[in-house]
Design a protein around this motif. Structure first.
Motif, PDB file in Angstrom:
ATOM      1  N   UNK A   1       0.849  -1.208  -0.047  1.00  0.00           N
ATOM      2  CA  UNK A   1      -0.122  -0.006   0.227  1.00  0.00           C
ATOM      3  C   UNK A   1       0.822   1.429  -0.041  1.00  0.00           C
ATOM      4  N   UNK A   2       2.023   1.054   0.554  1.00  0.00           N
ATOM      5  CA  UNK A   2       2.896   2.124   0.726  1.00  0.00           C
ATOM      6  C   UNK A   2       3.805   2.357  -0.714  1.00  0.00           C
ATOM      7  N   UNK A   3       4.463   0.912  -1.081  1.00  0.00           N
ATOM      8  CA  UNK A   3       5.341   0.962  -2.146  1.00  0.00           C
ATOM      9  C   UNK A   3       4.453   1.276  -3.539  1.00  0.00           C
ATOM     10  N   UNK A   4       3.509   0.820  -3.390  1.00  0.00           N
ATOM     11  CA  UNK A   4       2.491   1.057  -4.753  1.00  0.00           C
ATOM     12  C   UNK A   4       1.656   2.378  -4.714  1.00  0.00           C
ATOM     13  N   UNK A   5       1.761   3.027  -3.576  1.00  0.00           N
ATOM     14  CA  UNK A   5       1.114   4.365  -3.390  1.00  0.00           C
ATOM     15  C   UNK A   5      -0.492   4.187  -3.641  1.00  0.00           C
ATOM     16  N   UNK A   6      -1.094   3.565  -2.967  1.00  0.00           N
ATOM     17  CA  UNK A   6      -2.451   3.407  -2.660  1.00  0.00           C
ATOM     18  C   UNK A   6      -3.214   4.577  -2.429  1.00  0.00           C
ATOM     19  N   UNK A   7      -4.061   5.105  -2.992  1.00  0.00           N
ATOM     20  CA  UNK A   7      -4.673   6.335  -2.707  1.00  0.00           C
ATOM     21  C   UNK A   7      -6.166   6.170  -2.374  1.00  0.00           C
ATOM     22  N   UNK A   8      -6.779   5.245  -2.564  1.00  0.00           N
ATOM     23  CA  UNK A   8      -8.061   4.894  -2.131  1.00  0.00           C
ATOM     24  C   UNK A   8      -8.511   3.528  -2.167  1.00  0.00           C
ATOM     25  N   UNK A   9      -9.662   3.181  -1.403  1.00  0.00           N
ATOM     26  CA  UNK A   9      -9.966   1.872  -1.219  1.00  0.00           C
ATOM     27  C   UNK A   9      -9.872   0.960  -2.458  1.00  0.00           C
ATOM     28  N   UNK A  10     -10.186   1.381  -3.598  1.00  0.00           N
ATOM     29  CA  UNK A  10     -10.295   0.528  -4.748  1.00  0.00           C
ATOM     30  C   UNK A  10      -8.842   0.065  -5.031  1.00  0.00           C
ATOM     31  N   UNK A  11      -7.932   0.848  -4.731  1.00  0.00           N
ATOM     32  CA  UNK A  11      -6.529   0.536  -5.102  1.00  0.00           C
ATOM     33  C   UNK A  11      -6.211  -1.206  -4.167  1.00  0.00           C
ATOM     34  N   UNK A  12      -6.876  -1.160  -3.025  1.00  0.00           N
ATOM     35  CA  UNK A  12      -6.583  -2.410  -2.205  1.00  0.00           C
ATOM     36  C   UNK A  12      -7.396  -3.332  -2.842  1.00  0.00           C
ATOM     37  N   UNK A  13      -8.745  -3.069  -3.376  1.00  0.00           N
ATOM     38  CA  UNK A  13      -9.323  -4.038  -4.081  1.00  0.00           C
ATOM     39  C   UNK A  13      -8.905  -4.653  -5.341  1.00  0.00           C
ATOM     40  N   UNK A  14      -8.007  -4.113  -6.151  1.00  0.00           N
ATOM     41  CA  UNK A  14      -7.631  -4.297  -7.376  1.00  0.00           C
ATOM     42  C   UNK A  14      -6.371  -5.017  -6.819  1.00  0.00           C
ATOM     43  N   UNK A  15      -5.522  -4.681  -5.939  1.00  0.00           N
ATOM     44  CA  UNK A  15      -4.288  -5.249  -5.485  1.00  0.00           C
ATOM     45  C   UNK A  15      -4.935  -6.853  -4.805  1.00  0.00           C
ATOM     46  N   UNK A  16      -5.679  -6.868  -4.070  1.00  0.00           N
ATOM     47  CA  UNK A  16      -6.098  -8.161  -3.558  1.00  0.00           C
ATOM     48  C   UNK A  16      -6.778  -8.886  -4.726  1.00  0.00           C
ATOM     49  N   UNK A  17      -7.338  -8.445  -5.677  1.00  0.00           N
ATOM     50  CA  UNK A  17      -7.955  -9.162  -6.812  1.00  0.00           C
ATOM     51  C   UNK A  17      -6.836 -10.006  -7.456  1.00  0.00           C
ATOM     52  N   UNK A  18      -5.769  -9.168  -7.475  1.00  0.00           N
ATOM     53  CA  UNK A  18      -4.543  -9.842  -8.535  1.00  0.00           C
ATOM     54  C   UNK A  18      -3.988 -10.889  -7.655  1.00  0.00           C
ATOM     55  N   UNK A  19      -3.951 -10.536  -6.313  1.00  0.00           N
ATOM     56  CA  UNK A  19      -3.276 -11.632  -5.202  1.00  0.00           C
ATOM     57  C   UNK A  19      -4.085 -13.024  -5.606  1.00  0.00           C
ATOM     58  N   UNK A  20      -5.323 -12.878  -5.526  1.00  0.00           N
ATOM     59  CA  UNK A  20      -6.126 -14.218  -5.370  1.00  0.00           C
ATOM     60  C   UNK A  20      -6.484 -14.625  -6.733  1.00  0.00           C
ATOM     61  N   UNK A  21      -6.029 -13.878  -7.991  1.00  0.00           N
ATOM     62  CA  UNK A  21      -6.479 -14.189  -9.208  1.00  0.00           C
ATOM     63  C   UNK A  21      -5.599 -15.119  -9.832  1.00  0.00           C
ATOM     64  N   UNK A  22      -6.095 -15.771 -10.953  1.00  0.00           N
ATOM     65  CA  UNK A  22      -5.433 -17.019 -11.660  1.00  0.00           C
ATOM     66  C   UNK A  22      -4.256 -16.629 -12.118  1.00  0.00           C
ATOM     67  N   UNK A  23      -3.619 -15.157 -12.650  1.00  0.00           N
ATOM     68  CA  UNK A  23      -2.613 -14.962 -12.944  1.00  0.00           C
ATOM     69  C   UNK A  23      -1.365 -14.901 -11.822  1.00  0.00           C
TER      70      UNK A  23
END
Length: 158
Positions: A129-151
């Motif tokens: 969240x600091x390294x990638x400079x998250x600015x809003x909750x949707x940034x967390x959602x996108x990041x967490x989606x990538x973590x659990x996604x098939x890719x």
């Protein structure tokens, strides 16, 4: 060695021994000026590293700054301090062995993300969240989606 309490330069080593992980020498010191006792750690430094910030500014690499950022990410997490110390030692060794004294700050962030990914998932997200400079909750959602996604996980910016 200067006393951290009174700044007196007349300190004496009372005891020296290897640290628990054998990566440093632990020294117990005594200040002749104020009588304080304190501990120092002496480590092998292969080369002077310089961090190149995103702005182009160059600053000396500070292991302590790396330790502080990991302490923040790992605060109140059930992670063995020995694992954290080994991770830090590994990151510093990798940086020193890269062959160049100038290291991009993104390279350090990438290595920390790799280490935290295998160490603790909550700390991984906190650091991201600091390294990638998250600015809003949707940034967390996108990041967490990538973590659990098939890719799988990605460390690079989109």
């Amino acid at each position: 060695m200067r006393c951290p309490f009174c700044q007196n330069e007349d300190t004496q080593v009372k005891d020296s021994r290897p640290s628990e992980d054998k990566a440093a020498i632990r020294r117990r010191r005594y200040c002749a000026g104020c009588g304080a006792r304190f501990t120092t750690f002496e480590r092998v430094q292969l080369r002077e590293l310089v961090v190149v910030k995103k702005t182009g500014r160059k600053v000396p690499f500070e292991r302590e700054k790396l330790e502080r950022s990991l302490d923040i990410a790992l605060r109140k997490r059930p992670v063995d301090p020995g694992q954290v110390e080994r991770m830090i030692n590994g990151i510093v060794r990798r940086l020193e062995s890269m062959g160049d004294n100038e290291i991009e700050s993104d390279q350090i962030g990438h290595l920390v993300m790799e280490g935290l990914d295998s160490l603790d998932q909550v700390a991984y997200v906190r650091y991201a969240s600091v390294y990638r400079n998250f600015r809003e909750a949707s940034d967390f959602e996108k990041f967490l989606g990538k973590m659990s996604g098939p890719e799988g996980r990605e460390f690079e910016d989109d």
